[in-house]
Design a protein around this motif. Structure first.
Motif, short mmCIF file in Angstrom:
data_model
loop_
_atom_site.label_atom_id
_atom_site.label_comp_id
_atom_site.label_asym_id
_atom_site.label_seq_id
_atom_site.Cartn_x
_atom_site.Cartn_y
_atom_site.Cartn_z
N GLY A 1 4.99 4.28 1.99
CA GLY A 1 4.53 2.98 1.54
C GLY A 1 5.52 2.39 0.56
N TYR A 2 5.01 1.71 -0.48
CA TYR A 2 5.92 1.08 -1.43
C TYR A 2 6.75 2.08 -2.20
N LEU A 3 6.30 3.33 -2.29
CA LEU A 3 7.15 4.45 -2.69
C LEU A 3 7.13 5.46 -1.55
N THR A 4 8.27 5.68 -0.93
CA THR A 4 8.39 6.64 0.15
C THR A 4 9.31 7.76 -0.32
N GLU A 5 8.76 8.96 -0.43
CA GLU A 5 9.50 10.07 -1.02
C GLU A 5 8.84 11.39 -0.68
N PHE A 6 9.55 12.49 -0.91
CA PHE A 6 8.96 13.81 -0.83
C PHE A 6 9.67 14.71 -1.84
N GLY A 7 8.94 15.76 -2.30
CA GLY A 7 9.53 16.62 -3.31
C GLY A 7 8.67 17.82 -3.64
N ALA A 8 9.06 18.52 -4.69
CA ALA A 8 8.34 19.72 -5.13
C ALA A 8 8.31 19.74 -6.66
N ALA A 9 7.28 20.38 -7.21
CA ALA A 9 7.11 20.42 -8.67
C ALA A 9 6.56 21.76 -9.11
N LEU A 10 6.92 22.15 -10.32
CA LEU A 10 6.35 23.32 -10.99
C LEU A 10 5.60 22.82 -12.21
N VAL A 11 4.32 23.26 -12.36
CA VAL A 11 3.44 22.75 -13.41
C VAL A 11 2.82 23.93 -14.16
N PHE A 12 2.66 23.78 -15.48
CA PHE A 12 1.99 24.83 -16.25
C PHE A 12 1.07 24.21 -17.31
N ARG A 13 0.08 25.03 -17.72
CA ARG A 13 -0.77 24.73 -18.87
C ARG A 13 -0.90 26.00 -19.69
N ASP A 14 -0.98 25.87 -21.01
CA ASP A 14 -1.04 27.05 -21.87
C ASP A 14 -1.92 26.74 -23.08
N GLY A 15 -3.02 27.48 -23.23
CA GLY A 15 -3.91 27.29 -24.38
C GLY A 15 -5.36 27.47 -23.99
N LEU A 16 -6.23 26.79 -24.70
CA LEU A 16 -7.67 26.84 -24.42
C LEU A 16 -7.98 25.84 -23.31
N ILE A 17 -8.32 26.35 -22.11
CA ILE A 17 -8.46 25.52 -20.92
C ILE A 17 -9.86 25.69 -20.34
N PHE B 1 4.82 17.61 -2.32
CA PHE B 1 4.18 16.32 -2.21
C PHE B 1 5.04 15.34 -1.42
N GLY B 2 4.39 14.30 -0.90
CA GLY B 2 5.10 13.24 -0.21
C GLY B 2 4.25 11.99 -0.15
N SER B 3 4.88 10.84 0.02
CA SER B 3 4.15 9.58 0.13
C SER B 3 4.93 8.63 1.02
N LEU C 1 0.84 -1.21 0.00
CA LEU C 1 0.00 0.00 0.00
C LEU C 1 0.87 1.24 0.00
N ARG C 2 0.21 2.37 -0.28
CA ARG C 2 0.89 3.67 -0.27
C ARG C 2 -0.13 4.77 0.01
N TYR C 3 0.25 5.72 0.84
CA TYR C 3 -0.57 6.91 1.09
C TYR C 3 0.24 8.12 0.65
N SER C 4 -0.41 9.03 -0.08
CA SER C 4 0.29 10.22 -0.54
C SER C 4 -0.56 11.46 -0.28
N ALA C 5 0.11 12.59 -0.12
CA ALA C 5 -0.56 13.88 0.08
C ALA C 5 0.24 14.95 -0.63
N ALA C 6 -0.47 15.92 -1.21
CA ALA C 6 0.18 16.99 -1.94
C ALA C 6 -0.53 18.31 -1.68
#
Length: 344
Positions: A211-227, A207-209, A183-188
């Protein structure tokens, strides 16, 4: 048997909530990944995955047993510290499988210099929350599944036979061969940036999780166009290999946009490489793996008719393994076909 039980549970949860499908926030998506979809055209590392996801903003669906379990954990772990809202703005369920192979799949013997075979069959429940009066939100997920089943092995070799590719002969040495629950629990936490506009969206996610993947980190996300889809249901930074439950957008109106991002994370444990409680024929130790990982992705989404969308994404991740043949960059592509239910 466990994979069949997961599938039956997923189907029961979906069909028990079909009364809410007329809500335009309900979406059914079919996703597939494959390293052959990437320009490198390889058949190794994260080799493929497939999933089906149902997401909705209806109160009835958010009350299913999987979502309630996730919500209880959310309130216990996050509610007291971050004033997490009691009610999510949307929920999702996903059932899927994905797998990993070394570079030389025709050999029955173990290549100790490369990664082990591994696979996961899973069901995942996710919840999205919006912080009142702020440009911020949360996404959580609880995934339960089984390592080491023959589901992915059978699917891969069936496809390889149909297209005339080599048979993968080393699945008898995969991580947790025969099956092991996991199992794995994640929160962001998402911070939607002030620079965002109707046709250009930016956010930072922490974000962090565990369980079977245990990690933490940060991300930058973008979208561009007709949304037209809401920000809280567009979370490509939270994909864990083939798992997409928090990441399926909701087509509302016409959409035509490019998207991308990058993340940096520190990973403390990966059961798909290191194994879990059971002994496996081939598994790597913590000293064999890189702790710091970087990932970049770029995609394109286009809507067609009656609330139907098709997305393509190319993802590249730095090497998970420090040395040997397994020390290489991972690259794979993914396709997502989504349909807003009740649209005509």
């Amino acid at each position: 048997m466990l994979s069949r039980s997961l599938a039956i549970s997923f189907v029961f949860a979906i069909f028990s909530t079909t009364a809410y499908a007329e809500n335009t926030g309900s979406v059914l998506a079919i996703s597939t990944d494959n390293d052959l979809f990437a320009p490198t055209q390889t058949d190794r590392d994260y080799t493929a995955g497939v999933s089906i996801t149902y997401s909705s903003n209806s109160d009835g669906f958010s009350n299913n047993v999987f979502s309630r379990a996730t919500g209880n954990i959310d309130q216990r772990l996050l509610g007291g510290f971050f004033q997490l809202p009691l009610k999510p703005v949307s929920t999702a369920l996903e059932f899927g499988a994905y797998g990993f192979t070394p570079e030389k799949i025709e050999a029955k013997t173990i290549d100790r210099d490369d990664r082990p075979y591994s696979s996961l069959v899973y069901i995942s429940s996710s919840r999205s929350y919006q912080q009142p009066g702020s440009g911020a939100g949360w996404t959580t997920s609880l995934t339960v599944g089984a390592l080491g089943l023959d589901v992915f092995k059978s699917g891969q070799n069936t496809i390889h036979k149909a297209i005339g590719s080599e048979r993968a002969e080393g699945w008898g040495h995969q991580i947790s061969e025969g099956g092991e629950p996991t199992l794995r629990y994640s929160a962001a936490y998402h911070q939607y940036l002030n620079a965002s506009q109707p046709d250009r969206k930016f956010k930072v996610t922490y974000f962090g999780s565990v369980g079977y993947l245990t990690e933490f980190g940060a991300a930058l996300v973008f979208r561009d166009g007709l949304i037209s889809s809401p920000d809280n249901r567009f979370n490509p930074e939270l994909m864990a290999y083939g798992e997409r439950a928090p990441s399926v957008s909701t087509p509302g109106g016409r959409e035509d946009y490019f998207w991308g991002g990058m993340s940096v994370k520190a990973r403390a444990y990966n059961a798909l490489l290191q194994g879990q409680f059971r002994d496996s024929d081939h598994e790597l130790g913590a000293n064999d793996l890189n702790i710091l990982l970087a990932e970049v992705w770029a995609g394109y989404t286009h809507s067609f008719w009656a609330g139907t969308e098709l997305s393509y994404v190319l993802r590249v991740q730095s090497s998970e393994i420090r040395s040997g043949k397994g020390n290489r960059t991972l690259a794979w592509g993914g396709l997502v076909l989504s349909k807003r239910l009740g649209a005509s």
